[in-house]
Enzyme design. Structure first.
Site, PDB file in Angstrom:
ATOM      1  N   SER A  98       6.724   5.830  -0.282  1.00 45.37           N
ATOM      2  CA  SER A  98       6.482   7.034  -0.596  1.00 45.37           C
ATOM      3  C   SER A  98       7.250   7.801   0.380  1.00 45.37           C
ATOM      4  O   SER A  98       7.064   9.226   0.114  1.00 45.37           O
ATOM      5  CB  SER A  98       5.090   7.022  -0.148  1.00 45.37           C
ATOM      6  OG  SER A  98       4.007   6.616  -1.237  1.00 45.37           O
ATOM      7  N   THR A 151       3.267  10.813   2.333  1.00 46.64           N
ATOM      8  CA  THR A 151       3.528  11.731   1.158  1.00 46.64           C
ATOM      9  C   THR A 151       3.303  13.280   1.842  1.00 46.64           C
ATOM     10  O   THR A 151       4.343  13.941   1.599  1.00 46.64           O
ATOM     11  CB  THR A 151       2.525  11.486  -0.003  1.00 46.64           C
ATOM     12  OG1 THR A 151       2.611  10.122  -0.389  1.00 46.64           O
ATOM     13  CG2 THR A 151       2.905  12.302  -1.146  1.00 46.64           C
ATOM     14  N   ASP A 271      -2.650   4.989  -5.243  1.00 46.17           N
ATOM     15  CA  ASP A 271      -1.557   4.062  -4.940  1.00 46.17           C
ATOM     16  C   ASP A 271      -2.241   2.577  -4.185  1.00 46.17           C
ATOM     17  O   ASP A 271      -1.948   1.469  -4.367  1.00 46.17           O
ATOM     18  CB  ASP A 271      -0.673   4.418  -3.972  1.00 46.17           C
ATOM     19  CG  ASP A 271       0.481   3.592  -3.490  1.00 46.17           C
ATOM     20  OD1 ASP A 271       1.358   3.236  -4.240  1.00 46.17           O
ATOM     21  OD2 ASP A 271       0.403   3.185  -2.123  1.00 46.17           O
ATOM     22  N   HIS A 275      -2.082  -1.357  -5.215  1.00 47.85           N
ATOM     23  CA  HIS A 275      -1.641  -2.334  -4.064  1.00 47.85           C
ATOM     24  C   HIS A 275      -2.739  -3.561  -4.235  1.00 47.85           C
ATOM     25  O   HIS A 275      -2.580  -4.794  -4.039  1.00 47.85           O
ATOM     26  CB  HIS A 275      -1.640  -1.719  -2.759  1.00 47.85           C
ATOM     27  CG  HIS A 275      -0.284  -1.107  -2.729  1.00 47.85           C
ATOM     28  ND1 HIS A 275       0.986  -1.662  -2.573  1.00 47.85           N
ATOM     29  CD2 HIS A 275      -0.062   0.077  -2.252  1.00 47.85           C
ATOM     30  CE1 HIS A 275       1.907  -0.855  -2.353  1.00 47.85           C
ATOM     31  NE2 HIS A 275       1.372   0.362  -2.195  1.00 47.85           N
ATOM     32  N   ASP A 313       4.860   9.721  -7.084  1.00 50.42           N
ATOM     33  CA  ASP A 313       5.936   9.593  -6.232  1.00 50.42           C
ATOM     34  C   ASP A 313       6.893   8.179  -6.919  1.00 50.42           C
ATOM     35  O   ASP A 313       7.887   8.013  -6.593  1.00 50.42           O
ATOM     36  CB  ASP A 313       5.803   9.508  -4.883  1.00 50.42           C
ATOM     37  CG  ASP A 313       4.651   8.631  -4.536  1.00 50.42           C
ATOM     38  OD1 ASP A 313       3.885   8.027  -5.327  1.00 50.42           O
ATOM     39  OD2 ASP A 313       4.276   8.406  -3.241  1.00 50.42           O
ATOM     40  N   HIS A 314       5.887   7.475  -7.501  1.00 45.87           N
ATOM     41  CA  HIS A 314       6.145   6.097  -7.982  1.00 45.87           C
ATOM     42  C   HIS A 314       5.180   5.335  -8.829  1.00 45.87           C
ATOM     43  O   HIS A 314       4.139   5.959  -8.409  1.00 45.87           O
ATOM     44  CB  HIS A 314       6.906   5.065  -7.099  1.00 45.87           C
ATOM     45  CG  HIS A 314       6.052   4.974  -5.807  1.00 45.87           C
ATOM     46  ND1 HIS A 314       4.734   4.360  -5.917  1.00 45.87           N
ATOM     47  CD2 HIS A 314       5.977   5.541  -4.353  1.00 45.87           C
ATOM     48  CE1 HIS A 314       4.033   4.383  -4.807  1.00 45.87           C
ATOM     49  NE2 HIS A 314       4.685   5.222  -3.791  1.00 45.87           N
ATOM     50  N   HIS A 340       4.920  -1.677  -5.233  1.00 50.90           N
ATOM     51  CA  HIS A 340       5.402  -0.641  -6.235  1.00 50.90           C
ATOM     52  C   HIS A 340       6.297  -1.127  -7.283  1.00 50.90           C
ATOM     53  O   HIS A 340       7.043  -2.410  -6.984  1.00 50.90           O
ATOM     54  CB  HIS A 340       6.268   0.601  -5.482  1.00 50.90           C
ATOM     55  CG  HIS A 340       5.431   1.312  -4.408  1.00 50.90           C
ATOM     56  ND1 HIS A 340       6.059   1.898  -3.429  1.00 50.90           N
ATOM     57  CD2 HIS A 340       4.256   1.107  -4.241  1.00 50.90           C
ATOM     58  CE1 HIS A 340       5.195   2.194  -2.425  1.00 50.90           C
ATOM     59  NE2 HIS A 340       3.930   1.800  -3.037  1.00 50.90           N
TER      60      HIS A 340
HETATM   61 MG    MG Z   1       0.751   8.760  -0.117  1.00 49.47          MG
HETATM   62 ZN    ZN Z   2       2.066   2.239  -1.952  1.00 47.48          ZN
END
Ligand code: MG
Ligand code: ZN
Length: 378
Positions: A98, A151, A271, A275, A313-314, A340
């Protein structure tokens, strides 16, 4: 076309007219032929006053569709008509983190995983937030993680390592940022160097507030809203509507600036659901993020001069959807990793300049598109 024929007909009949009338006919013919040229379709660049940039951390297409399914088939995100994809790889890795992807989007340069607001040689980069500030615009950051996390930090901090939280917090005081709302209070107050940055922020005129009820009451001035010691809890474990509420508060305060504003809002924990390979976690965070998107869209529709851009971001988790029901709001997620992945992520744009965000491009191009939208040269 009809006016051409009329003009030609009139000119052919000139010899039967008296002098005064001749001149009038010649004049009218010239006006008809040259004044009524078919309109050239010029595509004028559109320049919004405000940009609201929403990042769903780790939010791939499957995450969006999981949220949409759980929400019985719909999200506010469906109102966006201009859609693209970005390539997210970093300067040293096919799979970004990130920090590198945040830096790519905020500052227009690919960097190494872990680096914030600096190029691969750790030379500081200027972010779109800082450039907006230099142009006299207001700026803000909102996040469901610590505001010092990678981020949001990539828009304001310049550090060689994303884990340098205390240095990142201190970087907030090197800018003119108007509003920031998120967790990370300890990085401002319980520091190894003994500084209490909340005191320093107050001295600089910030309202420093720790709970959302008080934060939501602020409509002007500068605001540092630190809503948790570390990260905010997940939506279902006590955070509630912090993100959409903070979004509304930030927009209200920043909108006082007549020149415009730049606001980044992050749905951080999509995110973390990825994970954890937890579809339930992902779904509640996507729906919460979508509520913030709805607030931004509402503002943009009323304002008419605001560009809203949503992306990730991904991707995280390599999420696939193996089944589900719109009726029951159930989703059966499958995962390829606890980390990711390298897959492209979508971009959604609404408002003046939105069509520039269509197509497939690098994550760094978002920075260039923002500057073009504002009509700033770097
Ligand atoms: Mg973040
Ligand atoms: Zn992550």
């Amino acid at each position: 076309m009809i006016h051409y024929y009329f003009a030609i007909f009139a000119i052919k009949k000139l010899h039967v007219m008296n002098n005064k009338f001749k001149y009038l006919v010649i004049f009218l013919s010239v006006v008809l032929v040259f004044g009524c040229q078919p309109e050239k379709k010029e595509t004028k660049p559109e320049h919004p006053k405000n940009i609201i940039f929403l990042i769903g951390d780790g939010m791939g297409v499957s995450h969006i569709y999981a949220g949409m399914t759980a929400n019985h088939g719909h999200l506010a995100l469906e109102q966006f008509k201009h859609i693209g994809f970005i390539k997210t790889y970093s300067s040293d890795n096919y799979i970004t983190d990130s920090a590198a992807s945040g830096t790519a989007m905020s500052s227009g340069k690919k960097t190494k995983n872990g680096i914030l607001g600096m190029d691969p040689d750790t030379i500081a980069l200027r972010s779109v937030l800082e450039i907006a500030e230099e142009h006299g615009l207001a700026s803000g950051l909102v996040s469901t993680s610590a505001i010092t996390h990678a981020t949001p930090a990539s828009f304001i901090a310049h550090q060689p390592n994303r884990n340098m939280y205390e240095e990142i917090a201190a970087d907030f005081l090197k800018t003119e940022i108007d509003v920031f709302i998120g967790g990370g209070r300890d990085h401002f107050m319980k520091r190894e160097d003994g500084r209490d940055l909340t005191k320093e922020l107050e001295e600089r005129g910030y309202n420093v507030l720790f709970d959302m009820d008080k934060i939501s009451g602020i409509t002007e001035g500068k605001l540092a809203g630190l809503t948790a010691d570390g990260h905010n809890p997940r939506y279902s474990e006590g955070r509630g509507d912090m993100l959409p509420d903070a979004t509304v508060t930030a927009m209200k305060i920043l909108n006082n600036n007549k020149k415009g504003f730049f606001l980044m809002i992050e749905g951080s924990q999509i995110d973390w659901g990825g994970h954890a390979n937890s579809t339930e976690y992902i779904v509640e965070e996507v729906i919460d993020f979508d509520h913030a998107i709805a607030k931004a869209l509402e503002f943009a529709k009323t304002d008419g001069n605001t560009l809203v851009v949503v992306t990730a971001d991904h991707e995280c988790g390599g999420l696939g959807i193996n089944g589900g029901s719109f009726e029951d709001g159930t989703v059966e997620g499958g995962y390829t990793t606890k980390g990711h992945t390298g897959v492209m992520v979508p971009v959604f744009a609404y408002g003046p300049g939105a069509k520039e965000f269509m197509g497939i491009y690098e994550n760094t191009a978002l920075f260039d598109k923002f500057l073009q939208a504002y009509d700033f040269s770097k």
